[in-house]
Design a protein around this motif. Sequence first.
Motif, short mmCIF file in Angstrom:
data_model
loop_
_atom_site.label_atom_id
_atom_site.label_comp_id
_atom_site.label_asym_id
_atom_site.label_seq_id
_atom_site.Cartn_x
_atom_site.Cartn_y
_atom_site.Cartn_z
N ASN A 2 0.84 -1.18 0.00
CA ASN A 2 0.00 0.00 0.00
C ASN A 2 0.88 1.24 0.00
OD1 ASN A 2 -2.43 -1.48 0.17
ND2 ASN A 2 -2.18 -1.67 2.38
N ASN A 4 0.68 5.50 -0.04
CA ASN A 4 -0.14 6.72 0.04
C ASN A 4 0.52 7.83 -0.76
OD1 ASN A 4 -2.09 5.62 1.80
ND2 ASN A 4 -0.70 5.88 3.54
N SER A 6 0.05 11.85 -2.89
CA SER A 6 -0.66 13.09 -3.19
C SER A 6 -0.34 13.44 -4.63
CB SER A 6 -0.22 14.22 -2.26
OG SER A 6 -0.51 13.91 -0.91
N ASN A 19 3.81 10.12 0.58
CA ASN A 19 3.60 10.64 1.93
C ASN A 19 4.81 10.35 2.80
OD1 ASN A 19 1.14 11.38 0.96
ND2 ASN A 19 -0.07 10.19 2.42
N ASN A 20 4.92 11.06 3.92
CA ASN A 20 6.03 10.90 4.88
C ASN A 20 7.38 11.24 4.27
OD1 ASN A 20 4.20 9.88 6.86
ND2 ASN A 20 4.31 7.85 5.89
#
Length: 268
Positions: A2, A4, A6, A19-20
């Motif tokens: 998975n 994540n 943007s 992300n992160n």
Amino acid sequence: MNINLSVLITETKTTIEFNNKQGTITLFDTNEGILLEHAAVYVLLNENTIVSIGKSEAGAFHTEVTFNKMITIVPSWDIELGYLEQQLITEALENGIQLEQNSRVATKIPSSATKTLTTYKNEVLMVLEKFGYPLKHHEEPKKAKAKPAKARHKWTKEVSQIEFFIDTRESKATALWHKRNEMLLKAGATMMAKPPLNKDGSLGFSAKMGQRIREDHQDKVKNNVTTEDIILKSVNEVGLFLYFGGTNSWLELIDATGKTLNEWTVVQ
């Protein structure tokens, strides 16, 4: 897996942020006026075919390679740019992609960096594939019996006992996949004398990789013939060592009955 993300889409580019603070992938739908905000690994495409992989410093991007789309990857802080470039180039070559104007010397990736780097590379490849840019060779339609460019192969004890013969691109040899992570190339193998050149007369990346592997075993070669058995790491290394790659080596290793190593080991 998975991931994540943007995503920001404009008329000329798509920006994908992990992300992160795990880095950014940018897809440029143009070849003009590209300005890089950070040093990045790039992938150039021409008519949806990957033609070049490299790295560039920040600033205006320039290249002599013909392309109409560009992908840049700015990795997270713990990923060495040169190592990521090397892994993507290796992935492309193993998929049969011929890259233009790769003048850099192959980078040796330390074992301490391999696990983190490979995990990150796989995430990047997954994202690119989901956005329609798989790191695979754009091929002409094949006959019904043709196999995918990237296949999985399984080593077995039965296969380890079989001699496979190579007779292609000015080279002749006998090899065994005698251990899971080792290929044994028997003494007396004839090697391609001179590496093929790019259109501009320069050495391609596969040729440089082949030369580097040959240097590692130069004490076991005389007049382009091996004088001792040589252990190589993979089928791909066998091809680079003997004839500088340029073909699917799984199809070039053939047993005494005419059955290829691919037929013996491919996972359907």
